[in-house]
Design a protein around this motif. Structure first.
Motif, PDB file in Angstrom:
ATOM      1  N   TRP A 262      -4.543   7.879   8.556  1.00  0.00           N
ATOM      2  CA  TRP A 262      -3.704   7.771   9.160  1.00  0.00           C
ATOM      3  C   TRP A 262      -2.532   8.812   9.591  1.00  0.00           C
ATOM      4  O   TRP A 262      -2.619   9.854   8.411  1.00  0.00           O
ATOM      5  CB  TRP A 262      -2.365   6.498   7.904  1.00  0.00           C
TER       6      TRP A 262
ATOM      7  N   PHE B 237       4.070  -1.919   5.799  1.00  0.00           N
ATOM      8  CA  PHE B 237       3.052  -2.436   6.379  1.00  0.00           C
ATOM      9  C   PHE B 237       2.243  -0.969   7.026  1.00  0.00           C
ATOM     10  O   PHE B 237       2.511   0.259   6.958  1.00  0.00           O
ATOM     11  CB  PHE B 237       3.993  -2.620   8.789  1.00  0.00           C
ATOM     12  N   THR B 238       1.064  -1.292   7.274  1.00  0.00           N
ATOM     13  CA  THR B 238       0.106  -0.430   7.632  1.00  0.00           C
ATOM     14  C   THR B 238       0.455  -0.122   9.080  1.00  0.00           C
ATOM     15  O   THR B 238       1.231  -1.131  10.283  1.00  0.00           O
ATOM     16  CB  THR B 238      -1.138  -1.175   7.849  1.00  0.00           C
TER      17      THR B 238
ATOM     18  N   LYS C 181     -11.265   8.921   3.213  1.00  0.00           N
ATOM     19  CA  LYS C 181     -11.089   7.140   3.930  1.00  0.00           C
ATOM     20  C   LYS C 181      -9.311   7.170   4.895  1.00  0.00           C
ATOM     21  O   LYS C 181      -9.400   5.891   5.360  1.00  0.00           O
ATOM     22  CB  LYS C 181     -10.856   6.472   2.536  1.00  0.00           C
TER      23      LYS C 181
ATOM     24  N   PRO D 237      -7.903   1.361  -3.860  1.00  0.00           N
ATOM     25  CA  PRO D 237      -8.818   1.833  -2.598  1.00  0.00           C
ATOM     26  C   PRO D 237      -8.852   3.770  -2.910  1.00  0.00           C
ATOM     27  O   PRO D 237      -8.128   4.179  -3.154  1.00  0.00           O
ATOM     28  CB  PRO D 237      -8.491   1.342  -1.407  1.00  0.00           C
TER      29      PRO D 237
ATOM     30  N   ALA E 110       1.744  -3.902  -3.320  1.00  0.00           N
ATOM     31  CA  ALA E 110       3.211  -4.443  -3.019  1.00  0.00           C
ATOM     32  C   ALA E 110       4.472  -3.490  -3.938  1.00  0.00           C
ATOM     33  O   ALA E 110       5.377  -3.421  -3.376  1.00  0.00           O
ATOM     34  CB  ALA E 110       3.231  -5.864  -2.300  1.00  0.00           C
TER      35      ALA E 110
ATOM     36  N   GLU F  61       5.785   5.023   6.516  1.00  0.00           N
ATOM     37  CA  GLU F  61       6.188   4.056   6.606  1.00  0.00           C
ATOM     38  C   GLU F  61       5.545   3.016   5.928  1.00  0.00           C
ATOM     39  O   GLU F  61       6.069   2.159   5.729  1.00  0.00           O
ATOM     40  CB  GLU F  61       5.348   3.976   8.608  1.00  0.00           C
ATOM     41  N   TYR F  62       5.045   3.220   5.502  1.00  0.00           N
ATOM     42  CA  TYR F  62       3.439   2.527   5.104  1.00  0.00           C
ATOM     43  C   TYR F  62       4.209   2.018   3.465  1.00  0.00           C
ATOM     44  O   TYR F  62       5.020   1.109   2.877  1.00  0.00           O
ATOM     45  CB  TYR F  62       2.562   2.706   3.932  1.00  0.00           C
TER      46      TYR F  62
ATOM     47  N   ASP G  89      -1.606  -0.851  11.333  1.00  0.00           N
ATOM     48  CA  ASP G  89      -2.078  -1.691  12.468  1.00  0.00           C
ATOM     49  C   ASP G  89      -1.675  -3.551  12.006  1.00  0.00           C
ATOM     50  O   ASP G  89      -1.421  -4.302  12.400  1.00  0.00           O
ATOM     51  CB  ASP G  89      -3.584  -2.504  12.070  1.00  0.00           C
ATOM     52  N   PHE G  90      -0.041  -2.977  11.140  1.00  0.00           N
ATOM     53  CA  PHE G  90       0.443  -4.034  11.189  1.00  0.00           C
ATOM     54  C   PHE G  90       0.367  -5.288   9.909  1.00  0.00           C
ATOM     55  O   PHE G  90       0.509  -6.548   9.345  1.00  0.00           O
ATOM     56  CB  PHE G  90       1.341  -4.933  11.729  1.00  0.00           C
ATOM     57  N   ASP G  91      -1.034  -4.437   9.541  1.00  0.00           N
ATOM     58  CA  ASP G  91      -1.845  -5.686   8.173  1.00  0.00           C
ATOM     59  C   ASP G  91      -0.065  -5.029   7.130  1.00  0.00           C
ATOM     60  O   ASP G  91       0.532  -4.301   7.452  1.00  0.00           O
ATOM     61  CB  ASP G  91      -2.875  -4.930   7.944  1.00  0.00           C
ATOM     62  N   SER G  92      -0.325  -5.690   5.709  1.00  0.00           N
ATOM     63  CA  SER G  92       0.719  -5.917   4.904  1.00  0.00           C
ATOM     64  C   SER G  92      -0.232  -5.259   3.524  1.00  0.00           C
ATOM     65  O   SER G  92      -1.125  -5.929   2.952  1.00  0.00           O
ATOM     66  CB  SER G  92       1.788  -6.249   5.051  1.00  0.00           C
ATOM     67  N   ALA G  93       1.051  -4.777   2.592  1.00  0.00           N
ATOM     68  CA  ALA G  93       0.795  -4.372   1.583  1.00  0.00           C
ATOM     69  C   ALA G  93       0.383  -4.786   0.457  1.00  0.00           C
ATOM     70  O   ALA G  93       1.146  -6.198   0.597  1.00  0.00           O
ATOM     71  CB  ALA G  93       1.649  -3.133   0.799  1.00  0.00           C
ATOM     72  N   GLY G  94      -0.772  -5.303  -0.469  1.00  0.00           N
ATOM     73  CA  GLY G  94      -1.102  -6.456  -1.426  1.00  0.00           C
ATOM     74  C   GLY G  94      -1.073  -5.743  -2.843  1.00  0.00           C
ATOM     75  O   GLY G  94      -1.266  -5.047  -3.162  1.00  0.00           O
TER      76      GLY G  94
END
Lengths: 296, 141
Positions: free
Chosen positions: A243, A256-257, A240, A234, A268, A250-251, A259-264
């Motif tokens: 945040w 956690f993003t 882009k 990304p 990660a 915090e990420y 929106d509480f999506d999470s790193a992959g």
């Protein structure tokens, strides 16, 4: 394919023009570390900030197993597949016999103790900006880790990229020690710049690469395709990554993003490293990321 | 890294991809409720926490096998961030899904008890999200 062919040709020409005698790897002066002594406690922070385990440990390792740096992770690229070597302090198969100066030459010049060029899959284009004190501290820490007796596997790279001497030309083009983000920065932003541009080597994935595989500094941190893999790294410039600084920090701590999506994926693993940093260092990274020029 | 967005309804496996991404958002909303309390950004409310945790557990217990047909990865449809490794030989996707379910069960047992219990269950829950995403998700903008 044509792109790779062209890259191959240019690569070969640079190698030939550079000349064999000119193309010997450069080293730091033998006295570079005089007066500097490594501290393993400080070195542990450098270890996490530098992300060593993400490539040199088993990607599924957890806890203390992340400190077993046997290598073996594979990194496919258009130039071939690179395989992370053993950097545990095993004297036979790892770096147990290395001096701090050896590590400094490896990390900041891309030169092995035997005097060979390393491939830039090892991010010395970023580590060249690391302070020699930090490298000495890291060396002291690495020597405290468990030795692993797994031999390093050879890279699976074919002609002409298997001629390491040709990396002289590549280094000439892409091994730069100046900061990408210049100008007036606050002390926090400067700390963030050091963590992002040097130790964290964030640009190695998040900056698009040229046909020859160097970081395109004019499009710093603006993302790009995953080499020989799926997906895209990304764009993390403010164009882009919108945040807040707190959300970025915090990420980096929890994965956690907002929106509480999470790193992959590999990110990660990066988050697992960043979680070891101080809150101030994570905040500094966030401050720096908000300062880099937006690139669409 | 990108905000979760629903897939546009086009391309191979569009409905499956949209459904599973919707399910991920459903989980994220409930994790968000729990995390806000865990971090002290929202006041602890036992009933709200239990509702969120039970919803999360219910989602973990759903049979989602029909949403993950082989080949429905990022290469087939760029709207998906699923890695082909999910279906590769030796994939431990089942074990990783099991870790999420176990963490959701622990959270369902803890969330309504008190704040300290909720906070104690948060680490494993977040770790189970990351555990699967680390191995099986491709990066996207």
């Amino acid at each position: 394919m044509r792109r790779i062919f062209r890259a191959t040709l240019v690569f070969a020409l640079i190698a030939a023009a550079g000349g064999w005698w000119l193309s010997a790897p450069s080293r730091l002066p033998a006295s570079a570390l005089d007066g500097i002594s490594g501290n393993a406690t400080r070195g542990e922070k450098i270890f996490w900030a530098g992300g060593c385990a993400s490539c040199h440990a088993d990607p599924d390792a957890e806890g203390d197993d992340k400190l077993k740096l046997a290598g073996g992770q594979r990194f496919p690229s258009p130039f071939g597949t690179f395989i992370a070597p053993n950097i545990s302090p095993d004297p036979e198969n790892g770096v147990g016999g290395w001096s701090a100066l050896d590590l400094a030459n490896a990390m900041t010049r891309g030169t092995s103790p035997e005097g060979e060029h390393y491939y830039p899959v090892f991010p010395y284009t970023s580590y060249i900006k690391a302070s020699l004190q930090d490298v000495a501290d890291l060396h002291a820490f690495l020597m405290t880790l468990p030795p692993v007796a797994t031999p390093s596997a050879p890279h699976e790279v074919s002609f002409p990229f298997n001629i390491r001497r040709s990396l002289f030309g590549w280094k000439f083009l892409y091994l730069k020690s100046d900061w990408v983000l210049a100008g007036d920065l606050t002390p926090e932003e400067e700390r963030g710049r050091y963590l992002v541009e040097a130790l964290g080597h964030c640009g190695e994935c998040h900056t698009p690469r040229t046909a020859l595989g160097g970081m395109d500094r004019g499009r710093w941190l603006s993302g790009g395709p995953v080499p020989a893999g799926q997906g895209r790294f990304p764009n993390i410039t403010p164009a882009k990554l919108t945040w807040s600084a707190e959300e970025i920090a915090e990420y980096l701590k929890s994965g956690f993003t907002p929106d509480f999506d999470s790193a992959g994926g590999h990110m990660a693993l990066v988050v697992e490293n960043m979680a070891h940093l101080s809150p101030e260092d994570r905040a500094a990274i966030a401050a720096y990321l908000q300062k880099v020029p937006p690139v669409e | 890294m990108a905000t979760i967005g629903l897939a546009e309804e086009e391309g191979p496996f569009a409905n499956e991809i949209e459904a599973r991404q919707g399910l991920m958002v459903y989980r994220a909303i409930n994790i968000g409720t729990l995390a806000a309390m865990a971090k002290g950004e929202a006041e602890y409310d036992a009933a709200k926490a239990a509702t969120a945790a039970n919803a999360l557990l219910a989602s973990a217990n759903l049979d989602v096998s029909m949403l993950w047909p082989p080949g429905s990865d990022n290469a087939a449809n760029p709207d998906s961030t699923a890695s082909a490794a999910i279906w590769a030989d030796g994939s431990d996707i089942g074990a990783k899904a099991g870790a999420f379910k176990a963490a959701a069960e622990a959270m369902a047992a803890a969330a309504g008890t008190d704040l300290a219990s909720l906070q104690g269950a948060m680490g494993d829950l977040g770790g189970s999200c990351g555990g699967c995403h680390k191995a099986f998700r491709v990066p996207t903008n």
